[in-house]
Design a protein around this motif. Sequence first.
Motif, PDB file in Angstrom:
ATOM      1  N   THR A  83       8.093 -12.888   5.743  1.00 29.08           N
ATOM      2  CA  THR A  83       7.783 -11.433   6.191  1.00 29.08           C
ATOM      3  C   THR A  83       7.455 -10.462   5.240  1.00 29.08           C
ATOM      4  O   THR A  83       8.836 -10.151   4.540  1.00 29.08           O
ATOM      5  CB  THR A  83       8.532 -10.840   7.616  1.00 29.08           C
ATOM      6  OG1 THR A  83       8.678 -12.143   8.801  1.00 29.08           O
ATOM      7  CG2 THR A  83       7.938  -9.586   8.071  1.00 29.08           C
ATOM      8  N   ILE A  84       6.621  -9.625   5.182  1.00 28.35           N
ATOM      9  CA  ILE A  84       6.455  -8.677   4.110  1.00 28.35           C
ATOM     10  C   ILE A  84       6.416  -7.055   4.900  1.00 28.35           C
ATOM     11  O   ILE A  84       5.661  -7.188   5.589  1.00 28.35           O
ATOM     12  CB  ILE A  84       5.183  -8.778   3.432  1.00 28.35           C
ATOM     13  CG1 ILE A  84       5.137 -10.201   2.584  1.00 28.35           C
ATOM     14  CG2 ILE A  84       5.114  -7.635   2.163  1.00 28.35           C
ATOM     15  CD1 ILE A  84       3.633 -10.641   1.971  1.00 28.35           C
ATOM     16  N   VAL A  85       7.154  -6.486   4.280  1.00 31.52           N
ATOM     17  CA  VAL A  85       7.282  -5.164   4.712  1.00 31.52           C
ATOM     18  C   VAL A  85       7.468  -4.190   3.687  1.00 31.52           C
ATOM     19  O   VAL A  85       8.528  -4.184   2.768  1.00 31.52           O
ATOM     20  CB  VAL A  85       8.386  -4.477   5.611  1.00 31.52           C
ATOM     21  CG1 VAL A  85       8.254  -3.213   6.135  1.00 31.52           C
ATOM     22  CG2 VAL A  85       8.281  -5.561   7.184  1.00 31.52           C
ATOM     23  N   ALA A  86       6.421  -3.660   3.050  1.00 32.02           N
ATOM     24  CA  ALA A  86       6.496  -2.681   1.630  1.00 32.02           C
ATOM     25  C   ALA A  86       5.996  -1.541   1.655  1.00 32.02           C
ATOM     26  O   ALA A  86       5.081  -1.104   2.803  1.00 32.02           O
ATOM     27  CB  ALA A  86       5.685  -3.433   0.620  1.00 32.02           C
ATOM     28  N   PRO A  87       6.305  -0.650   0.964  1.00 30.62           N
ATOM     29  CA  PRO A  87       5.882   0.730   1.111  1.00 30.62           C
ATOM     30  C   PRO A  87       4.405   0.799   0.953  1.00 30.62           C
ATOM     31  O   PRO A  87       3.586   0.124   0.250  1.00 30.62           O
ATOM     32  CB  PRO A  87       6.541   1.573  -0.176  1.00 30.62           C
ATOM     33  CG  PRO A  87       7.684   0.687  -0.450  1.00 30.62           C
ATOM     34  CD  PRO A  87       7.261  -0.695  -0.096  1.00 30.62           C
ATOM     35  N   ASP A 139       4.369   5.784   3.820  1.00 33.44           N
ATOM     36  CA  ASP A 139       5.156   6.663   3.228  1.00 33.44           C
ATOM     37  C   ASP A 139       6.504   6.288   3.333  1.00 33.44           C
ATOM     38  O   ASP A 139       7.253   7.418   2.981  1.00 33.44           O
ATOM     39  CB  ASP A 139       4.658   8.133   3.602  1.00 33.44           C
ATOM     40  CG  ASP A 139       4.974   8.880   2.639  1.00 33.44           C
ATOM     41  OD1 ASP A 139       4.924   8.572   1.386  1.00 33.44           O
ATOM     42  OD2 ASP A 139       5.409  10.403   2.694  1.00 33.44           O
ATOM     43  N   GLY A 140       6.976   4.989   3.733  1.00 31.10           N
ATOM     44  CA  GLY A 140       8.546   4.804   3.462  1.00 31.10           C
ATOM     45  C   GLY A 140       8.818   4.468   2.374  1.00 31.10           C
ATOM     46  O   GLY A 140       8.272   4.028   1.489  1.00 31.10           O
ATOM     47  N   THR A 141      10.250   4.447   2.093  1.00 30.13           N
ATOM     48  CA  THR A 141      10.823   3.929   0.923  1.00 30.13           C
ATOM     49  C   THR A 141      11.265   2.438   0.874  1.00 30.13           C
ATOM     50  O   THR A 141      11.099   1.921   2.321  1.00 30.13           O
ATOM     51  CB  THR A 141      12.269   4.682   0.617  1.00 30.13           C
ATOM     52  OG1 THR A 141      13.003   4.496   1.527  1.00 30.13           O
ATOM     53  CG2 THR A 141      12.035   6.212   0.725  1.00 30.13           C
ATOM     54  N   PRO A 142      11.642   1.676   0.042  1.00 32.38           N
ATOM     55  CA  PRO A 142      12.323   0.423   0.144  1.00 32.38           C
ATOM     56  C   PRO A 142      13.317   0.350   1.079  1.00 32.38           C
ATOM     57  O   PRO A 142      13.544  -0.809   1.990  1.00 32.38           O
ATOM     58  CB  PRO A 142      12.499  -0.079  -1.197  1.00 32.38           C
ATOM     59  CG  PRO A 142      11.625   0.882  -2.077  1.00 32.38           C
ATOM     60  CD  PRO A 142      11.458   2.166  -1.498  1.00 32.38           C
ATOM     61  N   THR A 143      14.291   1.120   1.136  1.00 35.13           N
ATOM     62  CA  THR A 143      15.436   1.185   2.055  1.00 35.13           C
ATOM     63  C   THR A 143      14.744   1.181   3.515  1.00 35.13           C
ATOM     64  O   THR A 143      15.397   0.522   4.405  1.00 35.13           O
ATOM     65  CB  THR A 143      16.136   2.373   1.601  1.00 35.13           C
ATOM     66  OG1 THR A 143      16.889   2.285   0.454  1.00 35.13           O
ATOM     67  CG2 THR A 143      17.510   2.611   2.221  1.00 35.13           C
ATOM     68  N   ASP A 144      13.796   2.316   3.717  1.00 39.75           N
ATOM     69  CA  ASP A 144      13.201   2.627   4.969  1.00 39.75           C
ATOM     70  C   ASP A 144      12.910   1.086   5.512  1.00 39.75           C
ATOM     71  O   ASP A 144      12.997   0.511   6.510  1.00 39.75           O
ATOM     72  CB  ASP A 144      11.999   3.306   5.009  1.00 39.75           C
ATOM     73  CG  ASP A 144      12.686   4.925   4.875  1.00 39.75           C
ATOM     74  OD1 ASP A 144      13.619   5.116   5.338  1.00 39.75           O
ATOM     75  OD2 ASP A 144      11.753   5.567   4.446  1.00 39.75           O
TER      76      ASP A 144
END
Length: 261
Positions: free
Chosen positions: A31-35, A66-71
Motif C-alpha cells: 500500500t502506497i501513501v505518499a505526500p 499536502d501531508g507530510t511523511p509522518t502524516d
Amino acid sequence: MKRILITNDDGFESAGLHALARALRPLGQVTIVAPTSEKSACGHSLTLTRPLRFVAIGDDFFKLDDGTPTDCIYLSLNALFEGESKPDLIVSGINKGSNLGEDITYSGTASAAMEAALHGVPSIAISQVYTGGPQNIELTHGYDLAEQTVYDLAKRILDGTFPLAERRFLNVNIPPLKPEECKGYKITRAGYRMYGNDAHLHRNPRGEEYYWLGVHTLEWKKGVTDDCDLSAIDEGYVSITPIKLDMTAHDELETLKEWIK
C-alpha cells in the motif's frame, strides 16, 4: 499475505517511490501513501492546522493532500488499517539523496520510519546517495542496488523477526554505484557531519530579496575507526545504521546532576 506500507518525502510521483514498490511487491501486498508534493527536510512533523485528505491514485495507492511523511504513516495506520492488524513492515524511500549523520534529524524519509517505530511496526528508511545533481540518479546508475538491498532486508524481516528493540528503525543509505560495484553491507553508527551555511540570496523581478537554501557537501569528522555511515558510503558499502528514538544523552546524566546542584 504480508502487508507492507510505503511512503516517501519526495512526493507520490517520485521514481524512487515507484522503484521501492516494484522491489517489495514480490513480498506481499504493498500500500502506497505518499505526500502530494516534495516534503524534503520537513522532519518529524504532523499537520495540525488544516484538514488532510486521501486522494486515490490507483489500487492501494494514495496521495495525502499536502501531508507530510509522518502524516502519511499516522493517518494510514488510523484510517486504512483501522480494525485490522498493523502492517507487517513500513518502508520509507527510496529517497533521492542521502540521509547520513545528523541529517536524520531533518529527514522526512527517516521521520516516517520514526513514526512507524512509535506505533510498534518494523520500519526501514532507505536513501540513494548521488554524485553531482539529483537528476544523475536515473542517468548514471538508477535504483538497482537500492531495490536489491531493500528486497533483501525486507525479506529477512518478513521471514523472521525484526533485529532491533522497540522504538528503533533501520536507516539505510545506498552508495552511488551499480550492484556489481558495491562491496556489500556495513553496519554503521551515525556519523558526525560537518555543516556550513548554504543560503543563496537572490532578487525577484520586483527587486525583492529572497533566500534559497542549498545542499551541503558530504564532509564529516573522521574518527579513529571508520565505522560511521559516511565512511561506509565513501568506501563503496551499503550503510545500515540502527537508530533509536531515545535521544537522551545518558552519559551526561551524572554530570548534569552535579552541575545542577
